[in-house]
Design a protein around this motif. Sequence first.
Motif, mmCIF file in Angstrom:
data_model
loop_
_atom_site.group_PDB
_atom_site.id
_atom_site.type_symbol
_atom_site.label_atom_id
_atom_site.label_comp_id
_atom_site.label_asym_id
_atom_site.label_seq_id
_atom_site.Cartn_x
_atom_site.Cartn_y
_atom_site.Cartn_z
ATOM 1 N N GLY A 7 0.818 -1.212 0.000
ATOM 2 C CA GLY A 7 0.000 0.000 0.000
ATOM 3 C C GLY A 7 0.848 1.256 0.000
ATOM 4 O O GLY A 7 1.997 1.257 -0.465
ATOM 5 N N ASN A 8 0.299 2.319 0.534
ATOM 6 C CA ASN A 8 0.986 3.602 0.517
ATOM 7 C C ASN A 8 2.215 3.589 1.426
ATOM 8 O O ASN A 8 2.132 3.238 2.604
ATOM 9 N N LEU A 9 3.331 3.976 0.844
ATOM 10 C CA LEU A 9 4.570 4.146 1.588
ATOM 11 C C LEU A 9 5.042 5.581 1.407
ATOM 12 O O LEU A 9 4.917 6.141 0.314
ATOM 13 N N THR A 10 5.599 6.153 2.443
ATOM 14 C CA THR A 10 6.206 7.469 2.276
ATOM 15 C C THR A 10 7.517 7.304 1.509
ATOM 16 O O THR A 10 8.076 6.197 1.407
ATOM 17 N N ALA A 11 8.000 8.400 0.971
ATOM 18 C CA ALA A 11 9.281 8.360 0.259
ATOM 19 C C ALA A 11 10.392 7.895 1.188
ATOM 20 O O ALA A 11 11.294 7.148 0.773
ATOM 21 N N GLN A 12 10.316 8.292 2.440
ATOM 22 C CA GLN A 12 11.347 7.890 3.396
ATOM 23 C C GLN A 12 11.282 6.384 3.682
ATOM 24 O O GLN A 12 12.315 5.727 3.829
ATOM 25 N N GLU A 13 10.063 5.848 3.770
ATOM 26 C CA GLU A 13 9.928 4.412 4.019
ATOM 27 C C GLU A 13 10.444 3.599 2.838
ATOM 28 O O GLU A 13 11.143 2.585 3.016
ATOM 29 N N ALA A 14 10.095 4.015 1.627
ATOM 30 C CA ALA A 14 10.589 3.311 0.443
ATOM 31 C C ALA A 14 12.109 3.368 0.383
ATOM 32 O O ALA A 14 12.777 2.377 0.045
ATOM 33 N N ALA A 15 12.659 4.525 0.723
ATOM 34 C CA ALA A 15 14.114 4.672 0.714
ATOM 35 C C ALA A 15 14.758 3.741 1.737
ATOM 36 O O ALA A 15 15.801 3.122 1.459
ATOM 37 N N ARG A 16 14.147 3.611 2.912
ATOM 38 C CA ARG A 16 14.690 2.732 3.944
ATOM 39 C C ARG A 16 14.694 1.276 3.487
ATOM 40 O O ARG A 16 15.675 0.542 3.700
ATOM 41 N N ALA A 17 13.621 0.847 2.828
ATOM 42 C CA ALA A 17 13.561 -0.524 2.333
ATOM 43 C C ALA A 17 14.608 -0.754 1.240
ATOM 44 O O ALA A 17 15.276 -1.800 1.213
ATOM 45 N N LEU A 18 14.753 0.206 0.350
ATOM 46 C CA LEU A 18 15.740 0.080 -0.719
ATOM 47 C C LEU A 18 17.162 0.046 -0.161
ATOM 48 O O LEU A 18 18.012 -0.713 -0.657
ATOM 49 N N GLU A 19 17.435 0.837 0.838
ATOM 50 C CA GLU A 19 18.774 0.842 1.426
ATOM 51 C C GLU A 19 19.097 -0.509 2.065
ATOM 52 O O GLU A 19 20.240 -0.980 2.012
ATOM 53 N N ALA A 20 18.092 -1.141 2.657
ATOM 54 C CA ALA A 20 18.312 -2.475 3.225
ATOM 55 C C ALA A 20 18.681 -3.466 2.120
ATOM 56 O O ALA A 20 19.591 -4.295 2.280
ATOM 57 N N GLY A 21 17.966 -3.378 0.992
ATOM 58 C CA GLY A 21 18.293 -4.256 -0.125
ATOM 59 C C GLY A 21 19.643 -3.944 -0.722
ATOM 60 O O GLY A 21 20.388 -4.846 -1.123
#
Length: 293
Positions: free
Chosen positions: A231-245
């Motif tokens: 669902g809806n993710l903030t830009a900061q949340e998406a960035a955090r997930a991408l950084e983990a990957g």
Amino acid sequence: MSPPQATMLGRRLHLNHGPIDIIAEAFGEGDEVQRAYHQAVARFGTILDELVAELPNLRAPVHAEQRAFGSKIAQSMEAAAQVFFPAFITPMAAVAGAVADEVLAHMIAGRRLKKAYVNNGGDSALYLGAGANMSLAIAGTGNDFEDRIFIGADDETRGVATSGWRGRSFSLGIADAVTVLARTGTEADAAATIIANAVDLPGHGSIRRAPAESLQPDSDLGGRLVTVDVGNLTAQEAARALEAGLRKADELRTCGLISAAALFLNSQWRMTQGMPVAMPPQTQALSGSLQNA
């Protein structure tokens, strides 16, 4: 199940058997190309039966030590997955790339070709003769990466694979797509699964998950929760997930398990070093853009 099918789509070869759907193309003199296609068809006809014969063990998680399998293709899947132990992974994480590698190996055996590829639903194996190159597209990401990856004969990359929750296989993570370059299609496929799993926000309320076996009773993931909606993710949340990957991708690159990776989520992207995104002029595009898998 229908028997293996082989048809020509212009100059490209289409192979289909059950869940396996391949587009292959060889470049060279006409007779050599036709012989290459005949060799690919001959090998393709037996692959699914070989995999089905060992399916129970291929669906089981890897152990600390590699297990023995009867077929070469199953053994390559086991080897590609086992390097990630103790992380959860089964050899089936590498199946599409392994099939692509096997068909390509038989297609080019003894043939004089300039280059060739086998694209198994987006997980691909490449052959590049001296001086040859290919440009590849990462499709479906919405990030303007079409026709941007360039691989030359001197590069070590001969496999490209994509994983993510939107693809044809289940994912434990939330990446829209993770595209990996590696030495073989088998290795790229397994690594893409691991990196895509690492793009995640555990416990986030906008991410919907379900047991894999509730969606596909014979899934190799069993009761593990797989992503069914983000669902809806903030830009900061998406960035955090991408950084983990990205951390996982950088770890695998440092270990020599991959050449490079590109990760996509919610119109954001991250790339490791080594991703060859600049496409030289007048290069031959890889027919059939690499799709999320």
